[in-house]
Design an enzyme around this catalytic site. Structure first.
Site, PDB file in Angstrom:
ATOM      1  N   GLU A 327       0.733  -1.196   0.051  1.00 51.85           N
ATOM      2  CA  GLU A 327       0.113   0.000   0.122  1.00 51.85           C
ATOM      3  C   GLU A 327       1.028   1.140  -0.051  1.00 51.85           C
ATOM      4  O   GLU A 327       0.224   2.314   0.334  1.00 51.85           O
ATOM      5  CB  GLU A 327      -1.068  -0.137   1.096  1.00 51.85           C
ATOM      6  CG  GLU A 327      -2.025  -1.105   1.290  1.00 51.85           C
ATOM      7  CD  GLU A 327      -2.724  -1.205   2.220  1.00 51.85           C
ATOM      8  OE1 GLU A 327      -3.744  -1.860   2.349  1.00 51.85           O
ATOM      9  OE2 GLU A 327      -2.187  -0.775   3.474  1.00 51.85           O
ATOM     10  N   GLU A 404      -6.445  -7.328  -1.461  1.00 50.39           N
ATOM     11  CA  GLU A 404      -6.750  -7.665   0.000  1.00 50.39           C
ATOM     12  C   GLU A 404      -8.391  -7.742   0.334  1.00 50.39           C
ATOM     13  O   GLU A 404      -8.699  -6.509   0.082  1.00 50.39           O
ATOM     14  CB  GLU A 404      -5.777  -6.798   0.901  1.00 50.39           C
ATOM     15  CG  GLU A 404      -4.605  -6.884   0.909  1.00 50.39           C
ATOM     16  CD  GLU A 404      -3.864  -5.831   2.050  1.00 50.39           C
ATOM     17  OE1 GLU A 404      -4.747  -5.356   2.753  1.00 50.39           O
ATOM     18  OE2 GLU A 404      -2.763  -5.642   1.891  1.00 50.39           O
TER      19      GLU A 404
END
Length: 793
Positions: A327, A404
């Site tokens: 991320e 995710e």
């Protein structure tokens, strides 16, 4: 400081950031300070070899080698290189030789000089005193008709081993100074951002791989990670059918044993470096205001560690992606350094033989380059329980590849007893409200172990949907049912949009490296959860029949990830009510195209009008022989106990649902299955179980339901003989230490229809000489019998 993600200071160093604590793990007290890997001594002569490199290419029509269709498969070019050091104080002449063998070959076959009679690479070099030579190229050799490596579910995983030796001295007196090996495979990897979905697609040997995998941390939060443990966990992933593991950047511990296991099992690996958005620039909070995109402080150290990692892992065929961070992207200096080492100037890579690795793509971060929104926006998740029909909505996730997406994960009762003392085992209690919502009250101990609620975002309980649990055992039983249906729906929802909207997804996450209560398919004790079998139900069938519950339509589709068509298929839907009312529908023949989701027009799963809950079984058959389709049928049940089987039909897919007849009290409430509680009291049935085959490594159990009632949620456990367990068992309350774990079932939590039988194959990682087979179910009288090798019941 500790707490949720700590204070981010751990990111100043090059290390595993999870040790300061995360929302799924408590902090590691000493941050795993010190040596955590193996330390050994190496004995050699003057010449020492390091970092072997095996680079496989399929040139196709390059260099005058004209090919058509699949002819590219018939010829591969293999480049071999190795680094060499002279440890002596004098100049030496070193003859480097290399040959490869199939890894399954015996030692005496390897000893013939070139293993399988294939090509030999050789080169002679001179090194001065204490001189080193990086990446000495031994040249390129053509290899004809290599056996190709595929991901799990798409084909076999043949592996080869390159043997490289260094001989010092003249030919007459030369002695082997050192030798190294490198495991590798022949596979053609292609990866690009698909224009229609704007998301990344991986192709292996020309076949597009619909990625349904999982995120992974490390085997153990204290880094006690043996080769055996790595193999056991990877085997669990492959047994479920998960075809990719993302090694999350907040852990980033590159155990080579783990990659070896992935090579052997056919599990693709997304390998991430040690950057997270939480600590490296995107996670500043009021309590932890510092999160710096220029961390770690020592960029040179980071790149040296990355270089060592790349050299160690680059030969693994399972490794298909390098990623700069979780991320977040690394700072410019580190990102540029990684790109140089990986021979790329764009997210799709650009080959450069001077790079440490140029055979797979690199993306700077997990939300860039065809993942999530693609340009770094927060675009992964969600991470909590969902209404199952939500996964089938075209609005559930707007992008093509979700790196995710997570949910619940309370373990089985045996693991909870291992985890907690008796006074800590009390499950959540519920305060019910007039509108049907419920407030869940959880102990501080469960919260410490990162429990997340089974309530939907409307505060309706998915546990209470099956009735009020009375104790830990019943709570965990209902949790496993919800785990199963939740993860099955997630994967089936993704499959319903295969290639049209989605190209892949990764579950957050497959396991926890400690005794946590969320986001896992099996627990720290290696005890599979209901979610494990929900995933397995979907993924181990290359041609899978499924129901879409969206808007109550219960439409039916067939998802094929198989590269060959099934020309003639038929479908049988059997529905049984709680009162025993039964009806059956037949459809077909129809064709199932390859690598596509096919909606069956006019086909839906009905409910039994007279019953509060309907059990619905779908069975997909074909008359085609496996030699034509390449499909062998499901597990050991190709013709066993199938209501539509006959005349040599092969069962391709079997899928059982339970449907509520009542409308939810709110659009945010799960279906009501609480009538199952009263039904189980009045319908406790006996089923039969017998062992058909058995040796010290595996057994096949046949379960048979000779009654007119559905046997719901039948669970098998393999229990150690009394006195062999290490648990705290009291009476019949087993702990995980009392079970033989890990354990590999072809299926579990089986629902048997009236007059149906199923065969379950069970394999263990240790000997099955003596054990007790325990069988229980929602409305099934328990069965226990002791077994020893060669016992047949």
């Amino acid at each position: 400081n500790t707490g949720l993600w700590g204070d981010h200071m751990i990111a100043k160093d090059v290390t595993s950031q999870f040790v300061e604590g995360w929302d799924w793990i408590a902090p590691v007290p000493d941050r795993n300070t010190g040596l955590w890997g193996e330390v050994g001594l190496q004995v050699s002569g003057a010449a020492v070899l390091e970092d072997p490199r095996v680079r496989v290419r399929f040139p196709g029509g390059e260099g005058g080698r004209a090919t058509t269709g699949d002819d590219w498969r018939t010829l591969a070019d293999v480049d071999v290189a190795v680094s060499c050091r002279n440890l002596s104080s004098a100049s030496v002449t070193i003859e480097l030789k290399a040959f490869f063998t199939r890894k399954q070959m015996e030692a005496d076959e390897i000893g013939n000089g070139n293993g399988n009679g294939g090509p030999v690479w050789s080169k002679t070099i001179e090194l001065g005193a204490n001189e080193s030579a990086e990446e000495v190229a031994l040249g390129s050799q053509a290899v004809a008709n290599p056996s190709l490596w595929y991901p799990v579910g798409y084909g076999p995983q043949p592996l080869y081993e390159m043997h490289i030796t260094a001989q010092v001295g003249s030919s007459a007196s030369a002695v082997v100074s050192h030798q190294v090996t490198a495991s590798f495979g022949f596979r053609k990897l292609e990866s690009a951002i698909e224009p229609g979905t704007k998301s990344r697609v991986f192709r292996v040997n020309g076949v597009p791989i619909f990625v349904r995998g999982a995120n992974y941390i490390v085997p153990d939060f204290l880094l006690r990670c043996s080769e055996r443990r790595c193999r056991q966990e990877v085997r669990y992933h492959a047994a479920m059918g998960l075809n990719m593991i993302r090694l999350w950047g907040g852990a980033g511990v590159p155990y080579e044993a783990f990659y070896n296991a992935c090579d052997e099992a056919g599990v693709l690996v997304w390998s991430e470096f040690w950057i997270t958005g939480d600590c490296d620039g995107r996670g500043a909070t009021k309590d932890s205001p510092e999160s710096n995109p220029n961390w770690p402080l020592d960029h040179s150290l980071f790149l040296r560690c990355a270089g060592d990692t790349i050299r160690k892992l680059r030969n693994h065929p399972s490794l298909v992606l390098w990623c700069g961070g979780n991320e977040q992207v690394p700072c410019r200096e580190i990102d540029d350094g990684l790109r140089a080492m990986l021979g790329c100037s764009s997210d799709n890579g650009a080959g450069s033989a001077k790079a440490l690795d140029d055979t797979r793509p690199y993306v700077s971060g997990s939300l860039w380059g065809g993942f999530g929104q693609g340009a770094g926006d927060w675009s992964d998740g969600p991470y909590g329980i969902q209404l199952e029909e939500a996964f089938f909505s075209p609005d559930f996730y707007p992008y093509g590849f979700n790196p995710e997406v997570g949910s619940v994960g309370v373990p089985c009762a045996e693991s909870m007893r291992s985890m907690f003392s008796p006074d800590e085992q009390a499950p959540p209690t519920y305060e019910r409200h007039a509108d049907g919502t419920a407030t869940e009250k959880v102990s501080s101990v469960w919260n410490y172990h990162k429990y997340i609620t089974y309530n939907t975002n409307g505060n309706f309980s998915s546990i209470l949907a099956y009735g009020e649990p009375k104790d830990l055992q019943s709570f965990c039983e209902q949790a496993q049912i919800v785990n199963y249906t939740q993860y099955r729906a997630l994967l089936e929802g993704w499959g319903s949009f295969m290639w049209e909207k989605y190209t892949g997804m990764l579950i957050w996450k497959s396991q926890n490296p400690w005794t946590a209560l969320r986001g896992q398919l099996y627990d720290w004790y290696l005890n599979p959860c209901g979610s494990y079998f929900g995933c397995k139900q979907v993924l181990r069938e290359p041609v899978h029949v499924q129901m879409n519950p969206l808007n109550g339509q219960n439409s039916v589709a067939v998802v094929s990830t198989w590269p060959k068509a099934v020309e003639s298929a038929s479908l049988v839907i059997t529905c049984v009510g709680l009162d025993g009312t039964q009806h059956q529908s037949h459809y077909g023949p129809f064709a199932v195209p390859p690598l596509k989701t096919t909606q069956l027009k006019g086909v839906s799963v009905p409910r039994v009008a007279s019953s509060a809950v309907t059990f619905a079984k779908m069975e997909l058959f074909t008359l085609e022989r496996s030699a034509k389709t390449g499909l062998a049928g499901t597990s050991d049940n190709s013709t066993c106990g199938s209501s539509g089987a006959g005349g040599g039909e092969v069962l391709l897919s079997r899928n059982v649902y339970w449907l509520s007849s009542s409308s939810p009290s709110s659009p945010k409430a799960p279906p009501d299955f609480s009538p199952l509680q009263a039904w189980r009291v009045g319908n406790a049935i006996k089923i039969e179980a017998r062992i058909l085959e058995q040796d010290e490594a595996a057994l096949v159990v046949e379960l048979a339901n000779r009654t007119g009632t559905v046997a719901f949620w039948v669970e098998l456990k393999v229990v150690k003989e009394e006195g062999e367990g290490e648990g705290r068992s009291v009476g019949n309350a087993l702990c995980s230490e009392d079970l033989i774990l890990p354990i590999f079932y072809s299926e579990n939590y089986v629902t048997l229809f009236p007059q149906e039988s199923r065969r379950v194959r069970i394999e263990a990682d240790e000997s099955l000489k003596r054990f007790t087979l325990a069988i229980q179910g929602w409305n099934v009288q328990p069965i226990h019998f002791s077994c020893s090798a060669n016992t047949f019941l």
